[in-house]
Scaffold this motif. Structure first.
Motif, short mmCIF file in Angstrom:
data_model
loop_
_atom_site.label_atom_id
_atom_site.label_comp_id
_atom_site.label_asym_id
_atom_site.label_seq_id
_atom_site.Cartn_x
_atom_site.Cartn_y
_atom_site.Cartn_z
N SER A 16 -7.29 11.43 9.85
CA SER A 16 -6.70 10.03 10.54
C SER A 16 -7.64 9.03 10.88
O SER A 16 -7.15 7.87 10.63
N LEU A 17 -8.89 9.10 10.56
CA LEU A 17 -9.96 8.14 10.73
C LEU A 17 -10.20 7.45 9.60
O LEU A 17 -10.85 6.36 9.35
N LEU A 18 -9.76 8.12 8.24
CA LEU A 18 -10.06 7.52 6.90
C LEU A 18 -9.50 6.22 6.95
O LEU A 18 -8.23 5.80 7.37
N ALA A 19 -10.05 5.24 5.84
CA ALA A 19 -9.35 3.95 6.04
C ALA A 19 -7.97 4.04 4.99
O ALA A 19 -7.81 4.86 4.03
N GLY A 20 -6.82 3.36 5.27
CA GLY A 20 -5.98 3.25 4.83
C GLY A 20 -5.57 1.88 3.84
O GLY A 20 -6.57 1.45 3.50
N CYS A 21 -4.26 1.50 3.83
CA CYS A 21 -3.76 0.50 3.21
C CYS A 21 -3.54 -0.87 3.86
O CYS A 21 -2.67 -1.53 3.45
N TRP A 22 -3.81 -0.66 5.27
CA TRP A 22 -3.42 -1.66 6.14
C TRP A 22 -3.70 -3.13 5.75
O TRP A 22 -2.92 -3.91 6.25
N ASP A 23 -5.05 -3.21 5.21
CA ASP A 23 -5.29 -4.62 4.81
C ASP A 23 -4.98 -5.00 3.31
O ASP A 23 -5.62 -5.96 3.01
N SER A 24 -4.30 -4.20 2.47
CA SER A 24 -4.14 -4.21 1.22
C SER A 24 -3.33 -5.65 0.94
O SER A 24 -2.45 -6.24 1.54
N VAL A 25 -3.67 -6.32 -0.15
CA VAL A 25 -2.88 -7.52 -0.62
C VAL A 25 -2.31 -7.29 -2.06
O VAL A 25 -2.96 -6.69 -2.88
N GLU A 26 -1.18 -7.65 -2.33
CA GLU A 26 -0.51 -7.38 -3.49
C GLU A 26 -1.03 -8.49 -4.73
O GLU A 26 -1.59 -9.46 -4.10
N LEU A 27 -1.23 -7.89 -5.80
CA LEU A 27 -1.78 -8.68 -7.02
C LEU A 27 -1.11 -10.34 -7.02
O LEU A 27 -1.61 -11.24 -7.28
N LYS A 28 0.53 -9.86 -6.91
CA LYS A 28 1.05 -11.33 -7.12
C LYS A 28 0.86 -12.33 -6.06
O LYS A 28 1.11 -13.49 -6.02
N GLU A 29 0.04 -11.64 -4.71
CA GLU A 29 -0.13 -12.64 -3.78
C GLU A 29 -1.48 -13.37 -3.92
O GLU A 29 -1.97 -14.21 -3.10
N ARG A 30 -2.09 -12.85 -4.88
CA ARG A 30 -3.56 -13.56 -5.06
C ARG A 30 -3.68 -14.62 -6.20
O ARG A 30 -3.05 -14.48 -7.17
N LEU A 31 -4.27 -15.52 -5.98
CA LEU A 31 -4.88 -16.56 -7.21
C LEU A 31 -6.12 -16.26 -7.44
O LEU A 31 -7.20 -16.18 -6.77
N ILE A 32 -6.19 -15.89 -8.67
CA ILE A 32 -7.48 -15.31 -9.23
C ILE A 32 -8.22 -16.69 -9.70
O ILE A 32 -7.75 -17.33 -10.74
N VAL A 33 -9.67 -16.96 -9.15
CA VAL A 33 -10.41 -17.87 -9.47
C VAL A 33 -11.36 -17.47 -10.55
O VAL A 33 -12.04 -16.30 -10.07
N THR A 34 -11.37 -18.35 -11.40
CA THR A 34 -12.50 -17.81 -12.57
C THR A 34 -13.87 -18.76 -12.49
O THR A 34 -14.63 -18.22 -13.32
#
Length: 404
Positions: A16-34
């Protein structure tokens, strides 16, 4: 049985102490800066930060709109973090810096402000990569470097990285500098990093348009040119032309280099020699209170082109060409040393050579923070040992009559 139950309960509590996906961000929500570019703003302490981001629909090979595969946008602020935060007011996505390939900084900012504060942010941020390349925009704004489109590759930032890598491999007048290389250079006593320059060849306005890649003759492109010399984190000078080759020879960063020499018996003729191996050893000492450095360069090469009316199978003739090649290389290395001494920055690693010998005199110069002044007065001797390995698939030039 009780022990087994206790172990099971303990395992459940630990999971229960292990990190989960509570702070995950979907790829479609990211703007990939190059790519990132930094210029001075309109007011002191204000900086223009330009981001180059990818357009996924144009790069995926799917149903694109026919627009440019990347776009740039600029924000103003006192820090990079401030600009990133303010961008949330203008962009409908989360800016992701984890794929930034190149950081471009204008020569104006590098000279008058320094590059340390921007390198500091990138090193601190766990989301960025210290493997990104650093370039200095030469006689132009850094944002103009990122704005030029190219028919060779859709992502300008990746093109810049590859240009530095390939020109180092084939021409050796420049070499790559990652963030960690720049950091090590900035903390060198009396010295600093040497960073490749980037210039816009052609119209900066035309280079940012789609028409720039929809033509056979590309009107505008970015070229890697010159090596920017730093003292600490500030730009203090440039190495131009063959001085850059001299620097790469001294720093042992030569992969392949092309060099033309004049024919000793006929100055109108030219011979091209391709360097296939180069190794430099620096011997350091102090004589009468003055640093003395002896550079011994061993190089091997092949004759890739010949326009000299001489039989190349002659051992005597080859010795003459090796001597001519050595002298030309020596002049190139000396020109790089003289430019570094004029700029009073030890980008050559001479101080490190003295430090390896545990020199007490160098330690005093280092502690007094005047190694840059002492370095500019140091004496240098350069010895070149050249060997021409072969003439490839042909011996005699056609100018000798065509017989081979």
């Amino acid at each position: 049985m009780k022990q087994i139950i206790c172990k099971i309960i303990a395992v459940v509590l630990m999971t229960s102490l292990l990190a989960g996906c509570w702070d995950s961000v979907e790829l479609k929500e990211r703007l990939i800066v190059t790519g990132l570019a930094v210029d001075r703003g309109d007011k002191p302490g204000i900086y223009n930060i330009t981001f180059q981001a990818a357009v996924p629909t144009e790069l995926s090979g799917g149903q694109g709109q026919g627009t440019t595969p990347v776009f740039v946008f600029t924000g103003q602020g006192r820090t990079l973090q401030e600009v990133l935060s303010k961008m949330s007011q203008d962009l409908p996505k989360i800016i992701s810096l984890s794929h930034v390939a190149v950081l471009v900084i204008s020569d104006d900012l590098a000279q008058k402000v320094g590059i340390g504060k921007f390198i500091d942010y990138i090193e601190r941020d766990p989301k960025t990569r210290i493997t990104m390349q650093v370039l200095i925009a030469k006689e132009t704004l850094a944002k103009n470097i990122l704005s030029v489109t190219s028919p060779v590759g859709p992502v300008t930032a990746n093109n810049l990285v590859n240009k530095v890598r390939y020109t180092n491999r084939d021409y050796s007048h420049n070499y790559p500098n990652k963030i960690d290389d720049v950091i090590r250079g900035m903390i060198t006593p009396g010295g600093g990093p040497a960073i490749s320059g980037a210039v816009v060849k052609g119209s900066e306005t035309q280079g940012s348009r789609m028409e720039n890649i929809n033509t056979v003759r590309v009107p505008t492109h970015v070229s890697v040119d010159g090596m920017a010399l730093f003292k600490g984190d500030k730009l203090v000078g440039w190495m131009e032309g063959d001085q850059g080759l001299g620097l790469t020879i001294i720093r042992n960063k030569v992969h392949n280099a092309a060099m033309n020499i004049s024919c000793p018996h006929d100055p109108s003729g030219t011979m091209a020699i391709a360097t296939s191996f180069s190794k430099t050893k620096i011997e350091a000492s102090i004589q009468d209170g003055t640093p003395y450095f002896h550079l011994v360069v061993r190089q091997k090469g092949i004759i890739s082109e010949a326009d000299c009316p001489v039989n190349l199978t002659s051992g005597e003739a080859m010795q003459i060409y090796e001597k001519t090649w050595s002298e030309k290389t020596r002049q190139i290395v000396l020109s790089a040393i003289e430019q570094a001494q004029r700029s009073k920055t030890d980008v050559l690693g001479f101080g490190y050579a003295l430090k390896k010998q545990r020199s007490h005199q160098y330690k005093e110069w280092e502690e007094a923070e005047d190694w840059d002044e002492v370095f500019s007065r140091s004496k240098v001797k350069v010895t070149i040992q050249s060997v021409v390995m072969h003439t490839q698939t042909r011996n005699n030039p056609y100018s000798t009559g065509g017989e081979d």
